[in-house]
Design an enzyme around this catalytic site. Structure first.
Site, short mmCIF file in Angstrom:
data_model
loop_
_atom_site.label_atom_id
_atom_site.label_comp_id
_atom_site.label_asym_id
_atom_site.label_seq_id
_atom_site.Cartn_x
_atom_site.Cartn_y
_atom_site.Cartn_z
CG HIS A 20 69.74 101.49 0.81
ND1 HIS A 20 70.47 102.04 -0.21
CD2 HIS A 20 69.85 102.36 1.84
CE1 HIS A 20 70.98 103.20 0.17
NE2 HIS A 20 70.62 103.40 1.42
CG ASP A 114 72.03 100.25 -2.85
OD1 ASP A 114 72.52 101.35 -3.14
OD2 ASP A 114 71.19 100.09 -1.97
CB THR A 136 67.29 103.53 -2.89
OG1 THR A 136 68.46 103.94 -2.20
CG2 THR A 136 67.38 102.05 -3.21
CD GLN A 337 56.59 106.23 6.60
OE1 GLN A 337 57.17 106.33 7.68
NE2 GLN A 337 57.10 106.71 5.50
N1 UDP Z 1 58.86 103.03 7.73
C1 UDP Z 1 57.90 102.18 8.26
N2 UDP Z 1 57.48 102.41 9.52
C2 UDP Z 1 57.94 103.42 10.29
C3 UDP Z 1 58.90 104.29 9.74
C4 UDP Z 1 59.35 104.06 8.45
O1 UDP Z 1 57.43 101.25 7.59
O2 UDP Z 1 57.51 103.52 11.43
C5 UDP Z 1 59.35 102.75 6.37
C6 UDP Z 1 58.88 103.81 5.39
O3 UDP Z 1 57.62 103.46 4.88
C7 UDP Z 1 60.00 103.80 4.36
C8 UDP Z 1 61.22 103.33 5.13
O4 UDP Z 1 60.74 102.80 6.36
O5 UDP Z 1 59.69 102.87 3.33
C9 UDP Z 1 62.17 104.46 5.46
O6 UDP Z 1 62.86 104.82 4.32
P1 UDP Z 1 63.32 106.31 4.06
O7 UDP Z 1 64.05 106.33 2.77
O8 UDP Z 1 62.17 107.22 4.17
O9 UDP Z 1 64.26 106.65 5.27
P2 UDP Z 1 65.55 105.92 5.92
O10 UDP Z 1 65.02 104.98 6.93
O11 UDP Z 1 66.27 105.22 4.80
O12 UDP Z 1 66.29 107.06 6.50
#
Ligand code: UDP
Length: 459
Positions: A20, A114, A136, A337
């Site tokens: 978020h 949000d 989001t 990521q």
């Molecule tokens: N992410 C990251 N490194 C990791 C895993 C995830 O930077 O090892 C980041 C990814 O790039 C994304 C966020 O964490 O921007 C995860 O958001 P998403 O909506 O995909 O999933 P949530 O964590 O909210 O379930």
């Protein structure tokens, strides 16, 4: 209070959680480049553990969620207790913050909140500020939630399909209402939270979505009949898309520290398209059995893998798995990521289909193996496979387990099969369209400019 003629000041109020905070902060960065002052408003507790880029152009202020000292996790509270506490304490302290900023000569112009924190709209209204909802999650998912809120889609869903305007027919298990565990109905308080986002939405001045027009064209047009809806995404750092903001290379505010050099050094000597990247985001927790099944799937394949297993979940890996797969696999607690997805060695992304991960994969042209877990992920996975054509869904059996053969087949189909070629072509198409949307004169860029003009008009 004299407001006219000042630089507009936007308070961004995301729900707590990486998925978020990131898109809302990234949106804030775009506003800064267009002459807006932006302040991120986050919980007192979270602010203590955030890793903030020292060069960040965004100020930070805090409000209370009621758990300032030890945070909700250590306090042992679940979402049923947490969200009402955030609403009560957040409303009060956000009002105090607005007054403090006004007294310090930095009055707020707008609250970009949000969707899950719909109480922030009421606070903005109390102070005569622009009321701006930011979602989001995708437009498709929010349309489902809206229909529930307005009792246009009664729960529990009884038919075999859900038919909603401008959406493909959805199986009940493909709607976002089946929270927590894939295919199982969520507790009422979470359904209520998700649907209540729309209770006061008719009062919002703007409704912003982190998506882009061509990705959800028909549903965006449909929603735009209800509210002032605009798409402003994808909110990836500019250097991964239009490259117009030179210092925007990374998500500036992180809750976890990535193992950047470990990952990139390891990827650097792998052949093009040879690595399977696996991550389930910041929240989802695979069961012990599912973790093992995925581990055996990866171990049994003839390709490299980079797997993000958050610290708290590492104990679920099979005994000696890390040592026994060290010639082909790297396991890290958190990775950068975007840099990983943009690396040429990546062949596919096994993802839980959090909307940020989906947008990142689409924007960087990476095919997906979609393995949704909860909330909006089953709907996103449906779109990845059937609407955008950029991945293959893997579905659980009657014991809620995605079996290793199913995983292996999907990965192989993408990395080696004919189906993979079509998926890769689609992925490249969406990559171009994502960049086009946010680049100068693109749909999201135009929308952001229109929003900025409205901010200047209100300050
Ligand atoms: N992410 C990251 N490194 C990791 C895993 C995830 O930077 O090892 C980041 C990814 O790039 C994304 C966020 O964490 O921007 C995860 O958001 P998403 O909506 O995909 O999933 P949530 O964590 O909210 O379930």
């Amino acid at each position: 209070m004299e407001k006219k003629g000042r630089k507009p000041h936007v308070l961004i109020v995301p729900n707590t959680g990486q998925g978020h905070i990131t898109p809302m902060v990234q949106f804030g960065k775009r506003l800064v480049t267009k002459g807006i002052k932006v302040t991120l408003v986050t919980s007192v507790y979270l602010s203590k553990s955030m890793h903030v880029d020292p060069e960040s152009s965004i100020a930070i202020e805090t409000i209370s969620d009621g758990f300032d000292e030890i945070g909700p996790q250590k306090a042992g509270v679940d979402s049923k207790v947490y969200f009402p506490s955030f609403r009560i304490n957040g409303s009060r302290t956000l009002a105090e913050l607005i007054e403090k900023l006004a007294n310090n000569g930095q009055p707020a112009t707008a609250i970009v909140y949000d969707g899950l924190l719909s109480w922030a709209l009421d606070v903005a209204k109390q102070y005569g500020l622009l009321k701006v909802a930011f979602f989001t999650q995708s437009c498709a998912v929010n349309s489902i939630n809206y229909h529930v809120n307005r009792k246009l889609l009664p729960l529990p869903i009884t038919g075999s399909h859900v038919s909603l305007p401008e959406l493909p027919p959805l199986l009940p298990t493909e709607t976002s209402l089946f929270l927590l565990v894939y295919g199982k109905t969520s507790p009422p308080h979470l359904q209520e939270l998700v649907s209540n986002q729309f209770s006061n939405m008719d009062e919002a001045d703007w409704v912003l979505f982190n998506t882009f027009y061509k990705l959800e064209e028909k549903i965006v047009d449909w929603m735009a009949k209800l509210w002032k809806v605009v798409t402003v995404g994808p909110t990836l750092p500019s250097m991964y898309l239009d490259k117009r903001i030179e210092d925007d290379k990374d998500y500036g505010i992180k809750l976890f520290k990535p193992k950047t050099s470990d990952c990139l050094n390891w990827l650097n000597d792998k052949p093009i398209g040879s690595v399977v990247y696996v991550s389930f985001g910041s929240v989802a927790k695979l069961s012990q059995e599912q973790t093992e099944e995925l581990a055996w799937a990866l171990k049994g394949m003839n390709c490299y893998f980079l797997w993000v297993v958050r610290d708290s979940l590492e104990t679920k890996l099979p005994n000696k798995f890390i040592e026994e797969t060290s010639d082909k696999g790297l396991i890290v607690s958190w990775c950068p990521q975007l840099a990983v997805l943009a690396h040429e060695s990546i062949g596919c992304f096994v993802t839980h289909c959090g909307f940020n991960s989906v947008l990142e994969a689409l924007s960087l042209g990476v095919p997906m193996v979609a393995m949704p877990q909860w909330i909006d992920q089953p709907t996103n996975a449906k779109f990845v496979e059937d609407v955008w054509g950029t991945g293959i869904r893997v579905l659980p059996d009657e014991k809620d387990l995605v079996e290793r053969q199913v995983l292996q087949k999907a990965i192989k189909d993408i990395m080696e099969g004919e189906k993979g070629k079509v998926i890769k072509k689609n992925a490249m198409k969406w990559k171009e369209l994502a960049k086009e949307a946010i680049d100068e004169g693109g749909s999201s860029d135009n929308n952001i400019n229109e929003f900025v003009a409205a901010l200047f008009g209100s300050s």
